[in-house]
Write a protein that holds these residues in place. Structure first.
Motif, mmCIF file in Angstrom:
data_model
loop_
_atom_site.group_PDB
_atom_site.id
_atom_site.type_symbol
_atom_site.label_atom_id
_atom_site.label_comp_id
_atom_site.label_asym_id
_atom_site.label_seq_id
_atom_site.Cartn_x
_atom_site.Cartn_y
_atom_site.Cartn_z
ATOM 1 N N GLY A 1 47.352 -37.987 25.551
ATOM 2 C CA GLY A 1 47.528 -39.266 26.231
ATOM 3 C C GLY A 1 48.911 -39.849 26.008
ATOM 4 N N LEU A 2 49.399 -39.752 24.766
ATOM 5 C CA LEU A 2 50.749 -40.238 24.465
ATOM 6 C C LEU A 2 51.815 -39.432 25.203
ATOM 7 C CD1 LEU A 2 50.377 -40.827 20.613
ATOM 8 C CD2 LEU A 2 50.584 -42.578 22.380
ATOM 9 N N LEU A 3 51.631 -38.107 25.260
ATOM 10 C CA LEU A 3 52.586 -37.261 25.988
ATOM 11 C C LEU A 3 52.584 -37.582 27.482
ATOM 12 C CD1 LEU A 3 52.071 -33.761 24.299
ATOM 13 C CD2 LEU A 3 54.107 -35.215 24.179
ATOM 14 N N ALA A 4 51.380 -37.813 28.031
ATOM 15 C CA ALA A 4 51.290 -38.145 29.455
ATOM 16 C C ALA A 4 52.009 -39.456 29.763
ATOM 17 C CB ALA A 4 49.822 -38.227 29.872
ATOM 18 N N VAL A 5 51.908 -40.430 28.845
ATOM 19 C CA VAL A 5 52.611 -41.707 29.042
ATOM 20 C C VAL A 5 54.117 -41.525 28.883
ATOM 21 C CG1 VAL A 5 52.931 -44.017 28.093
ATOM 22 C CG2 VAL A 5 50.636 -43.081 28.338
ATOM 23 N N ARG A 6 54.514 -40.743 27.874
ATOM 24 C CA ARG A 6 55.950 -40.529 27.628
ATOM 25 C C ARG A 6 56.620 -39.876 28.823
ATOM 26 N NH1 ARG A 6 60.322 -39.687 28.062
ATOM 27 N NH2 ARG A 6 61.947 -39.053 26.574
ATOM 28 N N TYR A 7 55.951 -38.926 29.444
ATOM 29 C CA TYR A 7 56.539 -38.203 30.582
ATOM 30 C C TYR A 7 55.772 -38.527 31.862
ATOM 31 C CZ TYR A 7 58.647 -35.572 26.757
ATOM 32 O OH TYR A 7 59.339 -35.215 25.619
ATOM 33 N N ARG A 8 55.400 -39.797 32.012
ATOM 34 C CA ARG A 8 54.549 -40.178 33.146
ATOM 35 C C ARG A 8 55.247 -39.902 34.473
ATOM 36 N NH1 ARG A 8 56.254 -44.863 30.741
ATOM 37 N NH2 ARG A 8 57.239 -46.487 32.014
#
Length: 319
Positions: free
Chosen positions: A121-128
């Protein structure tokens, strides 16, 4: 402040107990309105009318429903879950090792799923909106779209039949070495992980993105903080409350929703025990397992509410 917090926690606990009481009424009523005769299903079609009458008297089936309910509830409150009609064994003693097996399976599925979901989830937000976000979201959507029985059979076909890395039947027993037990639960734990991982990841992503729209996040960006620093220092801590709720809901599913997975892998847990006795129309077992599942689900939701209140001061003052 302390009194207000204590009152909120006490209200949540009282509401949880009241809800569990209401669920117990529904479980008992649901098992009573099932078609057919319990005594006839136990003795079979060749039973004589006298034998049926004697068994009904022995089981208390001639008593009014409300009398039977309070007799059952009184037994539950004193730790007596009754006796299985099909095997005449004490339900509480039979459920003990099966409950442990279910909790063991759910625990290891959660150990993998929870941190992995938060990281993704954090990775998806970071590279949204980028390739990483789209790939993670696409895989999550595909995983959510597949029912757990399909995932279970797919894992059996790939890793038990084709590659033969793990057993297709998850047989465990008392005194089983830890590594052998872990190998036995590898496939059902993987199936459960894939089922809850996608939902937790998507909700984590949504919670953090919701916080990212706040004014203080824009201020942090104007100060020149890097995206990962903003997420780690500001967005994630403020999104913890909804993430805790999502995690607890999925932990409840890991314990309550294991029925299908346990049946697929013939795992000796609560779900398998329930299905075996539903087919035998063993009402006391169905009532006991249903009440335990309800207690676990309500308890974990209550813990999620209390944890959210503790980590988010705004929830203590809803006005």
């Amino acid at each position: 402040m302390g009194t207000s917090l204590a009152n909120l926690v006490a209200q949540r606990i009282a509401f949880g107990i009241l809800l569990l009481f209401a669920v117990s009424v529904l479980i008992f009523a649901g098992t009573q309105i099932l078609p057919g005769d319990v005594a006839a299903s136990i003795l079979g079609q060749s039973a004589t009318p006298q034998a049926l009458a004697n068994l009904r008297e022995e089981l208390g089936l001639n008593d009014p429903a409300i009398v039977r309910y309070f007799h059952w509830l009184g037994g539950v409150l004193t730790g007596d879950l009754g006796t299985a009609l099909s095997s005449r064994q004490d339900i509480a003693s039979s459920l003990g090792p099966r409950l442990w097996n279910t909790l063991f399976l759910a625990f290891w599925a959660a150990v993998v799923a929870v941190p992995l979901a938060i990281i993704l989830g954090l990775l998806a937000v970071r590279y949204r909106n980028g390739p990483v976000d789209k790939t993670i979201s696409g895989l999550a959507l595909a995983s959510t779209s597949l029912p757990e029985f399909f995932i279970g059979y797919l894992l059996v076909f790939l890793f038990a039949v084709k590659l033969q890395w793990f057993p297709s039947l998850s047989t465990v027993y008392d005194g089983m070495p830890f590594l052998e037990r872990m190998k036995a639960i590898a496939l059902p734990a993987s199936a459960l992980t894939l089922v809850v991982l996608a939902h937790m990841m998507r909700m984590t992503r949504a919670a953090i993105l919701n916080v990212m729209q706040s004014a203080y996040i824009e201020t942090a960006e104007l100060k020149g903080l890097k995206p990962l620093q903003i997420i780690r220092r500001h967005a994630f801590p403020n999104a913890v409350a909804p993430i805790i709720n999502v995690v607890m809901l999925n932990l409840a599913f890991l314990i309550v929703g294991v029925v299908v997975v346990e049946v697929i892998f013939v795992y000796p847990g609560m779900g398998q025990y329930l299905v075996d006795h539903v087919s035998k129309r063993d009402v006391p077992v169905v009532q006991a397992v249903g009440l335990i599942f309800a207690a676990v689900y309500i308890g974990l939701n209550m813990i999620a509410d209390i944890a959210a209140i503790l980590v988010n001061p705004r929830l203590r003052h809803p006005k």
